[in-house]
Design a protein around this motif. Structure first.
Motif, short mmCIF file in Angstrom:
data_model
loop_
_atom_site.label_atom_id
_atom_site.label_comp_id
_atom_site.label_asym_id
_atom_site.label_seq_id
_atom_site.Cartn_x
_atom_site.Cartn_y
_atom_site.Cartn_z
N ASP A 318 -20.68 -5.49 -63.20
CA ASP A 318 -21.36 -5.04 -64.41
C ASP A 318 -22.15 -3.75 -64.20
O ASP A 318 -22.63 -3.15 -65.15
CB ASP A 318 -22.27 -6.13 -64.99
CG ASP A 318 -23.37 -6.56 -64.03
OD1 ASP A 318 -23.35 -6.15 -62.85
OD2 ASP A 318 -24.25 -7.32 -64.45
N GLY A 319 -22.26 -3.30 -62.94
CA GLY A 319 -22.88 -2.01 -62.70
C GLY A 319 -22.12 -0.86 -63.32
O GLY A 319 -22.72 0.18 -63.64
N ASP A 351 -15.42 8.64 -58.56
CA ASP A 351 -15.87 9.33 -59.77
C ASP A 351 -16.49 8.35 -60.76
O ASP A 351 -17.52 8.65 -61.37
CB ASP A 351 -14.69 10.07 -60.40
CG ASP A 351 -15.14 11.04 -61.48
OD1 ASP A 351 -15.67 12.11 -61.12
OD2 ASP A 351 -14.97 10.74 -62.67
N LEU A 352 -15.88 7.19 -60.94
CA LEU A 352 -16.44 6.20 -61.87
C LEU A 352 -17.77 5.66 -61.36
O LEU A 352 -18.70 5.43 -62.15
CB LEU A 352 -15.44 5.06 -62.07
CG LEU A 352 -14.16 5.41 -62.84
CD1 LEU A 352 -13.24 4.21 -62.93
CD2 LEU A 352 -14.49 5.93 -64.24
N VAL A 353 -17.89 5.46 -60.06
CA VAL A 353 -19.16 5.02 -59.49
C VAL A 353 -20.23 6.09 -59.70
O VAL A 353 -21.37 5.79 -60.11
CB VAL A 353 -19.00 4.68 -58.00
CG1 VAL A 353 -20.37 4.52 -57.33
CG2 VAL A 353 -18.18 3.41 -57.82
N ALA A 354 -19.88 7.35 -59.44
CA ALA A 354 -20.84 8.44 -59.63
C ALA A 354 -21.25 8.55 -61.10
O ALA A 354 -22.41 8.83 -61.40
CB ALA A 354 -20.22 9.75 -59.15
N TRP A 355 -20.31 8.32 -62.01
CA TRP A 355 -20.63 8.37 -63.44
C TRP A 355 -21.65 7.28 -63.80
O TRP A 355 -22.61 7.54 -64.52
CB TRP A 355 -19.36 8.20 -64.26
CG TRP A 355 -19.61 8.21 -65.74
CD1 TRP A 355 -19.65 9.29 -66.56
CD2 TRP A 355 -19.87 7.08 -66.56
NE1 TRP A 355 -19.93 8.90 -67.85
CE2 TRP A 355 -20.07 7.55 -67.88
CE3 TRP A 355 -19.95 5.71 -66.32
CZ2 TRP A 355 -20.34 6.70 -68.95
CZ3 TRP A 355 -20.23 4.85 -67.38
CH2 TRP A 355 -20.42 5.35 -68.68
N ALA A 356 -21.44 6.07 -63.28
CA ALA A 356 -22.37 4.97 -63.58
C ALA A 356 -23.75 5.26 -62.99
O ALA A 356 -24.77 4.97 -63.63
CB ALA A 356 -21.82 3.66 -63.02
N ASN A 364 -26.16 -2.41 -58.77
CA ASN A 364 -25.08 -2.06 -57.85
C ASN A 364 -23.80 -1.81 -58.64
O ASN A 364 -23.59 -2.41 -59.69
CB ASN A 364 -24.84 -3.20 -56.86
CG ASN A 364 -26.11 -3.70 -56.17
OD1 ASN A 364 -26.24 -4.88 -55.93
ND2 ASN A 364 -27.05 -2.82 -55.85
N VAL A 365 -22.93 -0.95 -58.11
CA VAL A 365 -21.72 -0.56 -58.83
C VAL A 365 -20.50 -0.76 -57.92
O VAL A 365 -20.49 -0.26 -56.80
CB VAL A 365 -21.75 0.91 -59.27
CG1 VAL A 365 -20.61 1.21 -60.24
CG2 VAL A 365 -23.09 1.28 -59.88
N THR A 366 -19.50 -1.47 -58.41
CA THR A 366 -18.25 -1.64 -57.67
C THR A 366 -17.08 -1.37 -58.60
O THR A 366 -17.02 -1.91 -59.72
CB THR A 366 -18.13 -3.05 -57.08
OG1 THR A 366 -19.22 -3.28 -56.18
CG2 THR A 366 -16.82 -3.21 -56.31
N VAL A 367 -16.14 -0.54 -58.12
CA VAL A 367 -14.94 -0.18 -58.87
C VAL A 367 -13.75 -0.31 -57.95
O VAL A 367 -13.76 0.25 -56.84
CB VAL A 367 -15.03 1.27 -59.40
CG1 VAL A 367 -13.70 1.70 -60.02
CG2 VAL A 367 -16.16 1.41 -60.41
N ALA A 368 -12.72 -1.04 -58.35
CA ALA A 368 -11.47 -1.15 -57.60
C ALA A 368 -10.31 -0.89 -58.55
O ALA A 368 -10.26 -1.45 -59.64
CB ALA A 368 -11.34 -2.54 -56.97
#
Length: 414
Positions: A318-319, A351-356, A364-368
Motif C-alpha cells: 500500500d506504500g 521509478d514507481l518507488v521514487a514516485w511514491a 514503506n514502498v514495494t513494487v514488483a
C-alpha cells in the motif's frame, strides 16, 4: 504531549522525556536544525570561584600496555542488518555500533532499507523504507520456473514489533512453495495454481509464526499481509490476505486490480461508497485478514484471468497504491515510466518507488513487475470450471457480504 516531552527539531515528531535521539528520523534532540543557534537541554550552571593556582608536580608517567577488549554484541532492532556504510551519509561522521552517527545522530542506512531483485530480464522488484518510517517492514521474494514467474509481496503490520522479520520469512516461504510446485502444475491450469497459492499462503503463515521465538506468547505478535502472483504467457493467478495488491496492466485494453483488499475500505466500497471516499475514511487501512500468530483465518482468496495480449503484472504494497489506487491511474504511471525509461522492469520498479516517495512516502514502498510478452493467437480460452469444496481454491473474487464485520451494522431489511 506532556510538558516533559521533546519535539524533534528536524521532523517535528514527539519524543518521550529524556530521549536523546528522535525515533522517527534519528536526529539528536536538543540541537536545532542546521543554520539555527545551538541549544542544549542541560541547565546553565554559573562557574564557581577560581581555585588558587598550584604548580603541578612533574611525575614521570608509567607506561601501561592497553588491554584489548572485544566489543560487546549490539542489540539491534529485529530485522535490521549492520549499517551498509562506514561513514554517516548525512555529515560524514563516524557511525557507532548501534547504527547511529556519533556526530549528528542520524541513523545509518541498512541493507533492508532499499533492496532490489531481478531473477530474470523480464521480472524485477524494489522495496524501500520510504521517507518517514524507521525501518522497512515490507518484503518481497521473486522467482522464475520455466515459463512461470512468481511475485510475492508481504507488508509487515507496523503496530506489531518484529513484523519486518515475519514479512520476510513469509515472502520467502511462499515463493519457495510456488517455484518448487511449478513443475507439477501446467501453465494454464487455473485450479492447480489456485490450490498451490492457497498452500503457499499457509506455509507463509507458518513461517511468519515461527520467525520470532515467542510470537505466540505476545499480546501483539508480529504479522503481515500476503499477496502472490503466478504469471505465465497464458494465465495470471493471484492469491492474497490483507491489502497488498496485484494489478494486470495490459499494453492495450482495460487495466484491472485483480485482488480485492481485506480491509475496512473494501467493506465500505462493497456497501456502495466510492473508492476515493472509502480510502479516505479513518479506518481505511484496518485490515480484516492477515498472517501471523493472532490470525484467525489464513486461507488465501484467489483470482485468475487470461491475458489477451502483452502487458505487465504488478504486485505492490500500500506504500504505492496509497497515492495511485485506481488501476487506470497505475497504468498511466507505468505507461509514462515506460516511455521515459524503456521496458526494463528494474528501472520501472525504481521509478514507481521514487514516485511514491516524492508523493509523500509515508509508508514503506514495494513494487514488483513481471512482463507478459507472448502474443496470443485467436480469442483467449475460457477458464475451466475449477470449483472445489476447499475454501479459497476457486479462482474468483468473493466479496464479504455487508454486516459481516462486528463493527458494521446489519444491512437494512429489503
Amino acid at each position: 504531549m506532556s510538558a516533559t516531552d521533546t519535539v524533534c527539531p528536524a521532523c517535528g515528531e514527539t519524543a518521550g522525556a529524556g530521549a536523546r535521539f528522535c525515533e522517527s528520523c534519528g536526529a539528536a534532540l536538543g540541537v536545532r536544525a542546521a543554520g539555527a543557534d545551538v541549544a542544549t537541554s542541560e541547565p546553565f550552571e554559573p562557574a564557581a570561584s577560581e581555585p588558587e593556582a598550584v604548580e603541578p608536580e612533574m611525575v614521570e608517567p608509567e607506561v601501561v600496555e592497553p588491554e584489548v577488549v572485544e566489543p560487546a554484541p549490539v542489540d539491534r532492532p529485529a530485522g535490521d542488518a549492520e549499517p551498509s556504510v562506514g561513514a554517516c551519509p548525512a555529515c560524514g561522521g563516524e557511525v557507532a555500533a548501534d547504527g547511529y552517527c556519533t556526530q549528528c545522530g542520524a541513523r545509518a542506512p541498512v541493507a533492508r532499507d532499499h533492496a532490489e531483485e531481478q531473477p530474470a530480464p523480464h521480472v524485477a522488484g524494489v522495496t524501500d523504507v520510504g521517507m518517514r518510517r524507521r525501518r522497512n517492514e515490507d518484503a518481497m521474494a521473486l522467482g522464475v520456473a520455466g515459463d512461470v514467474t512468481v511475485l510475492v509481496v508481504c507488508d509487515g503490520v507496523s503496530s506489531a514489533p518484529d513484523s519486518d522479520v515475519a514479512s520476510q520469512a513469509a515472502a520467502t516461504a511462499a515463493r519457495d512453495v510456488l517455484v518448487a510446485g511449478a513443475a507439477a502444475v501446467g501453465p494454464g491450469d487455473a485450479g492447480g495454481w489456485s490450490r498451490l497459492l492457497v498452500e503457499s499462503g499457509h506455509r507463509a503463515d507458518d513461517a511468519a509464526r515461527d520467525a520470532v521465538d515467542d510470537a505466540v506468547a505476545r499480546q501483539d505478535p508480529p504479522s503481515c499481509t500476503f499477496v502472490a502472483a503466478v504469471v505465465s504467457p497464458v494465465l495470471l493467478v493471484a492469491g492474497w490476505l490483507g491489502d497488498s495488491r496485484v494489478y494486470w496492466l495490459p499494453d492495450a485494453g482495460t487495466p484491472e486490480q485483480l485482488t480485492e483488499d481485506d480491509s475496512v475500505a473494501a467493506e465500505l466500497m462493497a456497501g456502495g461508497m466510492s473508492r476515493a471516499s472509502a480510502e479516505r475514511s479513518p479506518d481505511a487501512h484496518a485490515i480484516t485478514r492477515w498472517l501471523g500468530a493472532d490470525a484467525v483465518e489464513t486461507t488465501a482468496r484467489t483470482v485468475a484471468t487470461r491475458p489477451t495480449g502483452p502487458g505487465w503484472v504488478l504486485a505492490c504494497s500500500d506504500g504505492l497504491w496509497n497515492y495511485a489506487s485506481a488501476p487506470e491511474v497505475v497504468a498511466d504511471l507505468l505507461r509514462d515510466a515506460t516511455g521515459r525509461l524503456g521496458p526494463d522492469p528494474a528501472a520501472l520498479s525504481r521509478d514507481l518507488v521514487a514516485w511514491a516517495k516524492a508523493a509523500g512516502g509515508h509508508d514503506n514502498v514495494t513494487v514488483a513487475l513481471a512482463r507478459v510478452t507472448a502474443p496470443v493467437t485467436g480469442p483467449a480460452a475460457p477458464l475451466a470450471d475449477t470449483h472445489t469444496d476447499d475454501p479459497g481454491t476457486t479462482p474468483t473474487v468473493r466479496r464479504r457480504p455487508p454486516g459481516s464485520l462486528p463493527e458494521e451494522p446489519d444491512p437494512p431489511a429489503p
